[in-house]
Design an enzyme around this catalytic site. Sequence first.
Site, short mmCIF file in Angstrom:
data_model
loop_
_atom_site.label_atom_id
_atom_site.label_comp_id
_atom_site.label_asym_id
_atom_site.label_seq_id
_atom_site.Cartn_x
_atom_site.Cartn_y
_atom_site.Cartn_z
N ASP A 106 0.82 -1.21 0.00
CA ASP A 106 0.00 0.00 0.00
C ASP A 106 0.86 1.27 0.00
OD1 ASP A 106 0.86 -0.66 2.54
OD2 ASP A 106 -0.93 0.09 3.55
N GLU A 151 6.05 -5.83 12.92
CA GLU A 151 6.85 -4.63 13.13
C GLU A 151 7.55 -4.65 14.50
OE1 GLU A 151 6.04 -0.92 11.10
OE2 GLU A 151 5.44 -0.15 13.04
N1 UDP Z 1 -1.33 -7.57 3.33
C1 UDP Z 1 -2.03 -8.22 2.29
N2 UDP Z 1 -3.33 -8.55 2.48
C2 UDP Z 1 -4.00 -8.30 3.66
C3 UDP Z 1 -3.28 -7.67 4.69
C4 UDP Z 1 -1.98 -7.30 4.50
O1 UDP Z 1 -1.47 -8.43 1.22
O2 UDP Z 1 -5.19 -8.64 3.75
C5 UDP Z 1 0.09 -7.20 3.12
C6 UDP Z 1 0.25 -5.99 2.24
O3 UDP Z 1 1.47 -6.04 1.54
C7 UDP Z 1 0.28 -4.88 3.26
C8 UDP Z 1 1.13 -5.53 4.35
O4 UDP Z 1 0.67 -6.88 4.37
O5 UDP Z 1 0.83 -3.70 2.76
C9 UDP Z 1 0.96 -4.93 5.75
O6 UDP Z 1 -0.39 -4.72 6.06
P1 UDP Z 1 -1.00 -3.23 6.16
O7 UDP Z 1 -0.46 -2.42 5.04
O8 UDP Z 1 -2.49 -3.35 6.26
O9 UDP Z 1 -0.38 -2.78 7.55
P2 UDP Z 1 0.04 -1.31 8.06
O10 UDP Z 1 0.64 -0.54 6.93
O11 UDP Z 1 -1.18 -0.68 8.57
O12 UDP Z 1 1.05 -1.59 9.14
MN MN Z 2 0.95 -0.80 4.89
#
Ligand code: UDP
Ligand code: MN
Length: 300
Positions: free
Chosen positions: A181, A249
């Site tokens: 993302d 993390e």
């Molecule tokens: N991710 C995914 N599918 C999901 C949840 C997470 O592919 O249903 C992967 C994706 O690459 C995402 C990463 O895991 O960017 C980390 O999750 P997220 O971005 O939701 O976490 P945050 O940025 O809030 O820590």
């Molecule tokens: Mn993320």
Amino acid sequence: MFPSPETILHHSQNREVIWKNNHRSTTLSPSSKKHYVLAGLSVPTRSRGDVQTCTDWGSPVIWDGMFDPDHYDQEHRRNHSSVSLTVFAVGRYLDAYLEALLLSAERHFMVALPVTYYVFTDVPERVPDIQLGPERSLKVVRVQRHSRWQDISMMHMRAIADAIESQIRQYSRYVFCFDVDQVFVGRFGSEALGDSVALSRAYMETGDFYCHAAVFGGSWQTVKNMTETCYQTIMEDKENQMEALWHDESHLNKYLWLHKPSRVLSPEYCWSSDIGYRGDMHVTRLLWAKKNYDTLRVTV
Ligand code: UDP
Ligand code: MN
């Protein structure tokens, strides 16, 4: 062996730049515009007086203006550096983010070097067919879909370690792991390569250096060790019915606290437009995409 880029950069108050390595320590005046060659790697001599350019443990923090991008690229090409980018796009995240990330990576991520994208997904047939530049390729790795997004996030570590062992180590000297993302908006180049690389999120926290799991990397050996160790500590927690507050993390941060990164990327390398203007940020290189957790995350 490629000479370590981790020649220590230290920025001192009097705007001199001090280079150190195991064998020598040299002071250069800022008027010295030349690049200084240590152990075969040409390193930048420019300084930034307004930001922290060195960690407490002596690793450089990379900011715009400190380095000559072309020089880094030339040095890494000369040394045949190659990079793998790993990214997970599981469930709804694939359609929502993957194409934008890959298209932007083609424009900005390590454009001077051979790059292999490793897309980990449960829906390989939905991976977009993107026209890649020369010396760039994409591989898809099928992964299981876990029902809880916390598990998806944590199981990344195991999958990355396995892919490094079975494939990546044959093709790439360096590995960078990204959240999907995000979008590249400026150069994210070879200046970011090092034996172990973390992104400082200290701008969001008070106090200590804190790393952001959305971007980390290093040599394949280091990233394999990092991801294997994180996976083991995650599993130990699971056996004890514990789950760290910020999942992978938290584990990554513990690892990087025990094994200090040899190169730290400034917030330029992962920024959110929501944070707003910051005078010392001359460029942004990677931006968080908009998050719609409610609609994207799998819930059970
Ligand atoms: N991710 C995914 N599918 C999901 C949840 C997470 O592919 O249903 C992967 C994706 O690459 C995402 C990463 O895991 O960017 C980390 O999750 P997220 O971005 O939701 O976490 P945050 O940025 O809030 O820590
Ligand atoms: Mn993320």
